[in-house]
Every structure is written in structure tokens, then in C-alpha cells.
Design a protein around this motif. Structure first.
Motif, short mmCIF file in Angstrom:
data_model
loop_
_atom_site.label_atom_id
_atom_site.label_comp_id
_atom_site.label_asym_id
_atom_site.label_seq_id
_atom_site.Cartn_x
_atom_site.Cartn_y
_atom_site.Cartn_z
N CYS A 48 -4.34 -6.88 4.28
CA CYS A 48 -5.03 -5.69 3.79
C CYS A 48 -4.97 -4.55 4.81
O CYS A 48 -4.75 -3.38 4.44
CB CYS A 48 -6.48 -6.01 3.47
N ALA A 49 -5.15 -4.87 6.09
CA ALA A 49 -5.07 -3.84 7.14
C ALA A 49 -3.65 -3.28 7.23
O ALA A 49 -3.47 -2.06 7.41
CB ALA A 49 -5.49 -4.43 8.48
N ASN A 108 -3.15 -0.98 4.30
CA ASN A 108 -3.92 0.24 4.54
C ASN A 108 -3.18 1.17 5.49
O ASN A 108 -3.22 2.39 5.33
CB ASN A 108 -5.30 -0.12 5.09
N ALA A 109 -2.51 0.59 6.48
CA ALA A 109 -1.77 1.42 7.44
C ALA A 109 -0.51 2.01 6.81
O ALA A 109 -0.07 3.10 7.21
CB ALA A 109 -1.40 0.58 8.66
N THR A 111 0.14 2.54 3.22
CA THR A 111 0.01 3.34 2.00
C THR A 111 -1.25 4.20 2.05
O THR A 111 -2.03 4.17 3.01
CB THR A 111 -0.06 2.42 0.77
N TYR A 112 -1.44 4.92 0.93
CA TYR A 112 -2.61 5.75 0.79
C TYR A 112 -3.86 4.89 0.60
O TYR A 112 -3.79 3.73 0.22
CB TYR A 112 -2.46 6.69 -0.42
N TYR A 113 -4.99 5.53 0.80
CA TYR A 113 -6.27 4.81 0.74
C TYR A 113 -6.52 4.21 -0.64
O TYR A 113 -6.96 3.07 -0.75
CB TYR A 113 -7.41 5.75 1.14
N ASP A 114 -6.26 4.98 -1.71
CA ASP A 114 -6.53 4.49 -3.07
C ASP A 114 -5.68 3.26 -3.39
O ASP A 114 -6.19 2.26 -3.93
CB ASP A 114 -6.23 5.59 -4.10
N SER A 131 -4.18 1.22 -1.19
CA SER A 131 -4.51 0.11 -0.29
C SER A 131 -5.85 -0.53 -0.67
O SER A 131 -6.03 -1.74 -0.50
CB SER A 131 -4.56 0.59 1.16
N LEU A 132 -6.76 0.25 -1.24
CA LEU A 132 -8.05 -0.29 -1.65
C LEU A 132 -7.87 -1.31 -2.77
O LEU A 132 -8.39 -2.43 -2.70
CB LEU A 132 -8.98 0.84 -2.10
#
Length: 165
Positions: A28-29, A32-33, A35-38, A40-41
Motif C-alpha cells: 500500500c505504501a 501510494n508513492a 500513484t495519485y492519492y485517490d 492509491s486509497l
């Protein structure tokens, strides 16, 4: 960071599934690093859910195996109880006494066979029960005393006091 701390503590305590959760959090980390926040969420949530489902399926399998093992052990204990109750020495002595009774007095021999059949019937009834009512236990004791009266040719006396059924 709080989740990583909990997972590291779980690994330190050697909890099952903690390494899988750590790998899921690391993936997940990484997502997140990259792609975009949406994105990766949702991707991270999906990965965490998949890891939790995997851990749940492993635990369900362990519980099923433990249940099956307990059934095997329960069956083994039931057979041991039956074997203990029908000991070969007791059975051989009883059959020898039965031969004598049938030869000497066929009517008493038949009564002896009926008493023996009653005891085995009671054994069969209580074999699968975890709790046995006191009435059945007393009936089993009386049946055994009937058999012993024929075998030993001694009159036994049964007394009951303050029994709460």
C-alpha cells in the motif's frame, strides 16, 4: 505509521498473519508513492481487504481441522470408554457363569441373560452422552448388581439416600 507500529509489535509477539499484514501495508505504501492519492486509497484498501480475507480463510481452515481432530478424539474416547466398560476378563467370567446357570437352571439362566442384555443396553444408551442423568446411572448400577448377584451367588442390597434427580 501507527498501523506499521501495531504490525511490527504483532511480528515481535509472533502473531499469526502479522507478516502478511506487514507485506500488505508495504505494498500500500509503495502504491501510494507511485500513484495519485485517490487511486492509491482504493488500491490499498483492496489489498488490505484481500490480505484480511486470506488470513480469515487460514484461520477458518485451522478451526475446521481442530474441530475434525476433536471429533476423532471424541470417537476414540468413546471407544475407550466402551472398551473399559466391557473388559474381556469381566465378559469371560460372566459367560462362564452363564454356562453354569443355563446347565443348572435354564430359567435363572434366561434371567441372567436378560440382566446382561439390560446392562449392555444401558451402556449403548449412555455411550454418546456427555452428561448422564443420575437415574440412568443408578439404573446401570442396579443392572450391574443384578449380574454380580448371578455371578457371585450373593444377594446385594441397594440403598439410596437424598438423591436429587
Amino acid at each position: 505509521f501507527f498501523s506499521f507500529g501495531i504490525v511490527v509489535f504483532g511480528i515481535y509477539k509472533r502473531m499469526k498473519g502479522a507478516i502478511i499484514v506487514l507485506l500488505a501495508l508495504l505494498i500500500c505504501a509503495l502504491i501510494n508513492a507511485i500513484t495519485y492519492y485517490d487511486i492509491s486509497l482504493f488500491a490499498g484498501f483492496g489489498i488490505i481487504l484481500l490480505s484480511m480475507f486470506y488470513i480469515l480463510s487460514v484461520r477458518t481452515k485451522e478451526q475446521r481441522l481442530a474441530y475434525e481432530e476433536s471429533l476423532v478424539q471424541s470417537t476414540r474416547l468413546r471407544l475407550e470408554l466402551l472398551k473399559k466398560n466391557i473388559q474381556p476378563h469381566f465378559l469371560m467370567n460372566t459367560l462362564t457363569s452363564l454356562i453354569d446357570w443355563v446347565e443348572e437352571s435354564p430359567q435363572k439362566g434366561v434371567a441372567f441373560i436378560e440382566a446382561l442384555a439390560q446392562e449392555f443396553k444401558l451402556f449403548n444408551q449412555i455411550e454418546n452422552q456427555t452428561l448422564i442423568p443420575i437415574g440412568q446411572e443408578i439404573e446401570l448400577c442396579r443392572s450391574h448388581l443384578d449380574i454380580m448377584e448371578y455371578r457371585k451367588e450373593i444377594k446385594y442390597h441397594w440403598e439410596e439416600e437424598n438423591i436429587d434427580p
